[in-house]
Design a protein around this motif. Structure first.
Motif, mmCIF file in Angstrom:
data_model
loop_
_atom_site.group_PDB
_atom_site.id
_atom_site.type_symbol
_atom_site.label_atom_id
_atom_site.label_comp_id
_atom_site.label_asym_id
_atom_site.label_seq_id
_atom_site.Cartn_x
_atom_site.Cartn_y
_atom_site.Cartn_z
ATOM 1 N N THR A 195 -9.925 29.946 40.198
ATOM 2 C CA THR A 195 -11.071 30.473 39.405
ATOM 3 C C THR A 195 -10.647 30.000 37.779
ATOM 4 O O THR A 195 -9.470 30.398 37.588
ATOM 5 N N VAL A 196 -11.514 29.349 37.351
ATOM 6 C CA VAL A 196 -11.276 29.023 35.809
ATOM 7 C C VAL A 196 -12.572 29.422 35.021
ATOM 8 O O VAL A 196 -13.851 29.264 35.678
ATOM 9 N N PRO A 197 -12.409 29.686 33.595
ATOM 10 C CA PRO A 197 -13.587 30.074 33.074
ATOM 11 C C PRO A 197 -14.397 28.700 32.739
ATOM 12 O O PRO A 197 -13.889 27.815 32.918
ATOM 13 N N VAL A 198 -15.472 28.858 32.549
ATOM 14 C CA VAL A 198 -16.734 27.903 32.434
ATOM 15 C C VAL A 198 -15.945 27.092 31.139
ATOM 16 O O VAL A 198 -15.694 27.456 30.179
ATOM 17 N N PRO A 199 -15.812 25.605 31.410
ATOM 18 C CA PRO A 199 -15.077 24.678 30.396
ATOM 19 C C PRO A 199 -15.889 24.809 29.173
ATOM 20 O O PRO A 199 -16.976 24.842 28.890
ATOM 21 N N ASP A 200 -15.250 24.894 28.113
ATOM 22 C CA ASP A 200 -15.556 24.946 26.673
ATOM 23 C C ASP A 200 -15.344 23.461 26.047
ATOM 24 O O ASP A 200 -14.511 23.084 25.719
ATOM 25 N N MET A 201 -16.652 22.942 26.173
ATOM 26 C CA MET A 201 -16.876 21.454 25.702
ATOM 27 C C MET A 201 -16.353 21.424 24.268
ATOM 28 O O MET A 201 -16.417 20.008 24.033
ATOM 29 N N THR A 202 -16.152 22.412 23.571
ATOM 30 C CA THR A 202 -16.005 22.091 22.147
ATOM 31 C C THR A 202 -14.470 22.055 21.867
ATOM 32 O O THR A 202 -13.881 21.795 20.703
ATOM 33 N N ARG A 203 -13.696 22.455 22.883
ATOM 34 C CA ARG A 203 -12.023 22.512 22.540
ATOM 35 C C ARG A 203 -11.506 21.346 22.188
ATOM 36 O O ARG A 203 -10.723 21.322 21.554
ATOM 37 N N GLY A 223 -13.778 42.965 42.616
ATOM 38 C CA GLY A 223 -12.430 42.760 41.745
ATOM 39 C C GLY A 223 -13.180 42.989 40.474
ATOM 40 O O GLY A 223 -14.287 43.337 39.959
ATOM 41 N N PRO A 224 -12.080 42.904 39.575
ATOM 42 C CA PRO A 224 -12.463 43.503 38.044
ATOM 43 C C PRO A 224 -13.025 42.453 37.119
ATOM 44 O O PRO A 224 -13.856 42.655 36.228
ATOM 45 N N ARG A 225 -13.168 41.213 37.540
ATOM 46 C CA ARG A 225 -13.771 40.219 36.789
ATOM 47 C C ARG A 225 -15.203 40.284 36.817
ATOM 48 O O ARG A 225 -15.852 40.266 37.810
ATOM 49 N N LYS A 226 -15.774 40.463 35.582
ATOM 50 C CA LYS A 226 -17.408 40.410 35.574
ATOM 51 C C LYS A 226 -18.008 38.952 34.977
ATOM 52 O O LYS A 226 -19.101 38.518 35.359
ATOM 53 N N THR A 227 -17.300 38.203 34.132
ATOM 54 C CA THR A 227 -17.691 37.066 33.523
ATOM 55 C C THR A 227 -17.745 36.034 34.409
ATOM 56 O O THR A 227 -17.189 36.105 35.558
ATOM 57 N N LYS A 228 -18.551 35.083 34.251
ATOM 58 C CA LYS A 228 -18.845 33.824 35.338
ATOM 59 C C LYS A 228 -17.586 32.738 34.980
ATOM 60 O O LYS A 228 -17.232 32.604 34.060
ATOM 61 N N GLU A 229 -17.169 32.495 36.155
ATOM 62 C CA GLU A 229 -16.026 31.674 36.362
ATOM 63 C C GLU A 229 -16.321 30.575 37.327
ATOM 64 O O GLU A 229 -17.269 30.671 38.125
ATOM 65 N N LEU A 230 -15.777 29.438 37.231
ATOM 66 C CA LEU A 230 -16.059 28.326 38.283
ATOM 67 C C LEU A 230 -14.842 28.433 39.296
ATOM 68 O O LEU A 230 -13.819 28.651 38.974
ATOM 69 N N VAL A 231 -15.267 27.988 40.524
ATOM 70 C CA VAL A 231 -14.093 27.755 41.440
ATOM 71 C C VAL A 231 -14.038 26.309 41.553
ATOM 72 O O VAL A 231 -14.926 25.624 42.273
ATOM 73 N N LEU A 232 -13.126 25.706 41.192
ATOM 74 C CA LEU A 232 -12.749 24.261 41.102
ATOM 75 C C LEU A 232 -11.253 23.923 41.763
ATOM 76 O O LEU A 232 -10.264 24.642 41.454
ATOM 77 N N SER A 233 -11.396 22.666 42.398
ATOM 78 C CA SER A 233 -10.101 22.172 42.574
ATOM 79 C C SER A 233 -9.466 21.372 41.428
ATOM 80 O O SER A 233 -10.120 21.260 40.559
ATOM 81 N N LEU A 277 -24.261 18.448 31.545
ATOM 82 C CA LEU A 277 -23.050 18.630 32.271
ATOM 83 C C LEU A 277 -22.733 20.376 32.890
ATOM 84 O O LEU A 277 -22.378 20.387 33.726
ATOM 85 N N GLU A 278 -23.633 21.121 31.903
ATOM 86 C CA GLU A 278 -23.612 22.445 32.421
ATOM 87 C C GLU A 278 -24.187 22.580 33.628
ATOM 88 O O GLU A 278 -23.840 23.627 34.515
ATOM 89 N N GLU A 279 -25.100 21.737 33.979
ATOM 90 C CA GLU A 279 -26.078 21.928 35.334
ATOM 91 C C GLU A 279 -25.010 21.730 36.467
ATOM 92 O O GLU A 279 -24.968 22.060 37.560
ATOM 93 N N ILE A 280 -24.165 20.577 36.080
ATOM 94 C CA ILE A 280 -23.113 20.314 37.153
ATOM 95 C C ILE A 280 -21.924 21.105 37.395
ATOM 96 O O ILE A 280 -21.599 21.595 38.351
ATOM 97 N N PHE A 281 -21.720 21.771 36.306
ATOM 98 C CA PHE A 281 -20.765 23.215 36.319
ATOM 99 C C PHE A 281 -21.445 24.093 37.258
ATOM 100 O O PHE A 281 -20.509 24.934 38.024
ATOM 101 N N SER A 282 -22.555 24.377 37.155
ATOM 102 C CA SER A 282 -23.201 25.454 37.966
ATOM 103 C C SER A 282 -23.043 25.275 39.508
ATOM 104 O O SER A 282 -23.121 26.021 40.336
ATOM 105 N N GLU A 283 -22.898 23.934 40.087
ATOM 106 C CA GLU A 283 -22.685 23.809 41.321
ATOM 107 C C GLU A 283 -21.199 24.380 41.708
ATOM 108 O O GLU A 283 -21.067 24.647 43.036
ATOM 109 N N PHE A 284 -20.569 24.691 41.014
ATOM 110 C CA PHE A 284 -19.328 25.144 41.235
ATOM 111 C C PHE A 284 -18.883 26.895 40.957
ATOM 112 O O PHE A 284 -17.861 27.299 41.126
ATOM 113 N N SER A 285 -20.131 27.542 40.578
ATOM 114 C CA SER A 285 -19.840 28.811 40.246
ATOM 115 C C SER A 285 -20.230 29.721 41.750
ATOM 116 O O SER A 285 -20.774 29.099 42.641
#
Lengths: 284, 589
Positions: B375-383, B194-204, A276-284
């Motif tokens: 922009t959203v933080p990379v999802p945390d799969m354990t949450r 911009g100030p953000r340095k961590t990796k984020e995703l751009v998602l709808s 799934l992490e690889e799919i995430f990377s398509e959106f970074s």
């Protein structure tokens, strides 16, 4: 557990639930034929799913020892497709009536036919709405007189066989509940067929449309030399409405829906199973 | 480090089908990669070509909760775009327009930059259609957005079409950059990095939701195309097969939900997504899912109704339908997604609820949430730990009862292939074994009690999931639901900054309701506002049935989401009212 599985007999598929059908109903013949075919093929009840809609035919899953799904009026095929997609190793048999299948559920048939999932669809065609007390159905003849057609039916009946051949079903056959042995034969071939197998069964309604007296004179076996892969000839047989032709009209081999799905999955996984992490990377 | 107070709203407007949306999307991704938080909003015509389209992106150095109020920079490709949006441009804001297309009237208090986009694209690139890339080049250089992020983006976006296409677009971008360098700057807008340095995703919202479904274990999707839900299906059609799953585009929505129920019965996690008209068609099957106790997730990305309504415009109008549709006593769970990030976790929770309680879960999103990017933080799969349905034990299968009455009303569920687990999933009222019991009066009562008996446990979860923010003991309360969360939160912050005592409650499960949380919240404030993007106040109406409380409704019904100011203005109005009344009471004493 060890040792060979005990042989399954037709009665092995009978449940404790007693059919609620009127004594003499054609559907008993259909049910017996189904039991016989299942035993003949030694289908394991745990791997069998019978899906139905609403109406007299809708109660069928309760009478077959297996998994069953008594769904909604006309919705046999979508539910059966879901079952088959979820677990392609299952033997899936859909059952419905002429109202269930051709009226309310009519929109699903062409799509089931062209998708070609590996399943059987048995229609118990009595040309009437039995459970709501005899109104005309999509296969009732012109002039049919009943509660909703007190002056006679003014609509042209559907031709289920011609329709299914036109829709591209890969197996189209017809049986008669008064000939359960021959019917069992057809159902067996339908189960064995890889793809969407449609079996129209003339199954008279003893209470509201008792055609047992007129059907036998119209019966005709499909010709010995009939080439089942010849679509035009299959149409010709289907258009012979003066007779009730029994047997396989049309049968060809086409890729099934599940095979197609498996191919798509294979294509998508060509570069290895992704995380799934690889799919995430398509959106970074 | 860039100035953290940077907070600008860009809006692009022009003819639909001419690249307005793709311009906005590229600007969005570029700004996100440049280190800004982003929050977009788009409207587009119902036609494929022609009609007006616009795309708005707000970029800031802080977490964004709404699409903002006034526009800082308007990029207008034509006169219509100018006419439609000029009134939203703040005083001193910037208007960049295609000087080949039209000439705006002289004075509006904005700063104007006329750029001959069409002729530059035609003459210097040789492709008229690249005018939007020329525009991007202009914006990038003029507002100091790092050029590299755009050039990278262009290479990614057009790489598949070949080196030629990439080069043409890079040329177009450079033409825009050069033009900006020759233009005299009269405004102050400058973004930089911009100030953000961590990796984020751009998602709808729709993409986030689809990813969440995959994470929850959904492997079968059946659906029928409908705006604004279609991209969920297209996303999953691409991604699900990679994980061994599959998408069917069914012949209609009835078939879609039927396929989902069939797949769930056979042991797979399955989902469908639609919008109001499609959800209406699914109603009968929803009832079947309830009585057959099948886990299923049904997404309704709401649009304006009734009937075909306004297909591309947003509304929170399907709540009644989600809660009450279907005949008979028909308990289902209804959730609403609140943000792009919440769309991921919300769907995971929806699958968990469906599996845990063996019941269809209706999830409400809407056009504004489904189609906006953030922009959203990379999802945390354990949450959100993934929950699976209760399976029968070997002992259960000796004399299997699919609908066995249990203390928690949830019964072990077999699947085809399981020896001894055979049963019939029934639409008819049935006994514990699944045997039809259409004439057994007492059995119907007991079975209905079983189905509703799961609700108290869902309520506990609903209470846990309801979020509060703002003043913990507020004078003015707000109760919101669904995609209004961010905008309410921003309005609350505006109001708090002005000295008002405001706090909000935002439930995520709307049915059954988080009664304990609601009760506690409602007892505090002097007045409670319920803002909803619908005409009648559907959630307010549901709450009035449970609480004898005179909620103040704030309804918006023009197919657009709230702006923070609209909610803030209402808070201010109500707060002044409350103070005046308190003074009046005090004077009497």
């Amino acid at each position: 557990m060890s040792g060979p599985t005990p042989e399954l007999l037709p009665q092995s598929y009978k449940t404790d639930e007693h059919p609620i059908w009127c004594p003499g109903c054609g559907d008993f013949g259909v049910l017996d034929a189904v039991y016989k075919s299942l035993a003949g093929l030694q289908v394991q009840p745990k791997d069998l799913v019978v899906v139905s809609g609403i109406g007299c035919s809708g109660r069928t899953p309760g009478f077959v020892k297996s998994y069953g799904f008594h769904s909604l009026h006309g919705r046999v095929l979508p539910v059966a497709l879901g079952v088959k997609l979820a677990n392609p190793s299952l033997c899936v048999i859909g059952v419905g009536g002429d109202g269930d299948g051709f009226a309310i559920g009519g929109g699903h048939i062409p799509h089931a036919a062209r998708r070609n999932p590996d399943m059987v669809y048995v229609i118990m065609d009595n040309s009437t709405y039995g459970l709501t007390k005899g109104q005309y159905s999509p296969t009732s003849p012109r002039g049919y007189q009943a509660g909703s057609t007190p002056y006679g039916n003014i609509e042209q009946p559907l031709n289920p066989l011609a329709m299914l051949i036109a829709y591209g079903a890969t197996f189209v056959a017809q049986g008669y509940s008064g000939k359960p042995r021959e019917l069992a034969d057809v159902v067996t071939k339908a189960i064995e067929h890889k793809g969407f197998a449609f079996v129209n069964v003339i199954s008279p309604c003893i209470t509201f449309n008792n055609t047992y007296k007129v059907i036998p004179q119209k019966l005709k076996e499909t010709p010995q030399d009939h080439d089942v892969t010849n679509r035009a000839k299959a149409f010709e047989l289907a258009l012979d409405t003066a007779h009730v032709q029994l047997g396989i009209f049309y049968q060809v081999s086409q890729p099934t829906f599940e095979e197609g799905a498996a191919e798509v999955i294979q294509k998508a996984q060509a570069s290895g199973p992704p995380r799934l992490e690889e799919i995430f990377s398509e959106f970074s | 480090m860039a100035d953290p107070v940077i907070d600008y709203v860009f809006r692009v407007g022009g003819e639909g089908g001419e690249g307005v949306i793709s311009t906005g999307e590229m600007l969005t991704t570029a700004l996100a990669r440049a280190g800004f938080e982003i929050y977009t909003f788009r409207t587009y015509p119902a036609e494929i070509k022609g009609g007006h389209a616009n795309f708005q992106v707000r970029a800031a150095g802080k977490l964004l909760l709404s699409y903002g109020d006034a526009v800082d920079v308007l990029l207008a490709f034509n006169q219509e775009a100018y006419d439609k949006h000029v009134q939203d441009v703040r005083p001193g804001g910037v208007i960049v327009y295609d000087a080949d297309s039209f000439t705006p009237p002289a004075s509006t208090g904005a700063v104007f930059y006329g750029v001959p986009l069409t002729s530059l694209a035609t003459e210097k690139v040789g492709i008229k259609l690249t005018k939007n890339i020329v525009a991007l080049g202009f914006l990038a250089d003029f507002f100091a957005i790092p050029s590299e992020v755009f050039t990278e983006l262009l290479k990614e976006k057009f790489g598949r079409k070949g080196e030629m296409v990439v080069q043409k677009n890079l040329t177009a971008f450079q033409v825009g950059v050069d033009c900006a360098r020759q233009t005299k700057k009269q405004d102050q807008i400058k973004l930089g990095v911009g100030p953000r340095k961590t990796k984020e995703l751009v998602l709808s919202g729709n993409e986030s939701l689809a990813l969440g479904a995959i994470a929850a274990g959904c492997r079968i999707y059946a659906g029928y195309p409908i705006t604004p839900a279609t991209d969920i299906m297209e996303f999953l059609a691409r991604e699900l097969p990679k994980l061994g799953g599959f998408v069917v585009q069914t012949e209609d929505e009835i078939s879609a939900i039927g396929t989902v129920l069939g797949a769930s019965f056979a042991g797979k996690k399955a989902m469908t997504a639609t919008s109001g008209p499609g959800f209406s068609l699914m109603t009968e099957m929803l009832g079947l899912g309830v009585t057959a106790e099948l886990p299923a997730v049904i997404i309704d990305v709401q649009r304006v109704g009734p009937s075909t309504g306004m297909p591309t415009k947003t509304e929170q109008g399907d709540l009644y339908h989600a809660v009450y549709s279907g005949h008979g006593a028909c308990p289902r769970i209804v959730m609403a997604l609140t943000s792009v990030e919440d769309s991921f976790y919300g769907i995971m929770r929806a699958f968990n609820l469906a599996e845990q309680f063996q019941v269809p879960v209706v999830v409400l999103s809407d056009a504004s949430l489904g189609h906006r990017k953030a922009t959203v933080p990379v999802p945390d799969m354990t949450r959100v730990p993934v929950i699976e349905r209760r399976r029968p034990s070997a002992a259960d299968l000796i004399s299997y009862k699919r609908y066995r009455f249990t203390p928690d009303h949830v019964s072990p569920m077999s699947a085809p292939g399981m020896e001894g687990g055979g049963y019939v999933a029934e639409g008819l009222e049935h006994t514990e074994t699944g045997y039809p019991a259409a004439s057994d009066h007492q059995n119907h009562l007991r079975s209905t009690q079983k189905r509703y008996g799961k609700f108290p446990q869902v309520e506990v979860i609903a209470n846990d999931l309801a979020r509060t923010y703002g003043d913990p003991k507020p004078e003015i309360g707000i109760i919101g639901w669904g995609s209004t969360e961010g905008v309410i939160r921003e309005a609350v912050e505006m109001a708090q900054a002005k000295g008002y005592s405001v706090g909000a409650l935002h439930p995520k499960i709307l049915y059954p309701q988080p009664l304990a949380k609601l009760k506690a919240f409602i007892s505090g404030p002097k007045a409670i506002i319920i803002p909803e993007v619908n005409y009648t106040g559907q959630f307010a109406t549901l709450l009035r049935k449970r609480f004898a409380y005179d909620f103040i409704q704030l309804n918006k019904c023009i197919g657009l989401p709230f702006t923070p100011k609209e909610i803030f203005d209402k808070i201010e109005e109500v707060a002044q009212h409350v103070r005046a009344n308190t003074r009046a009471v005090a004077a009497k004493l």
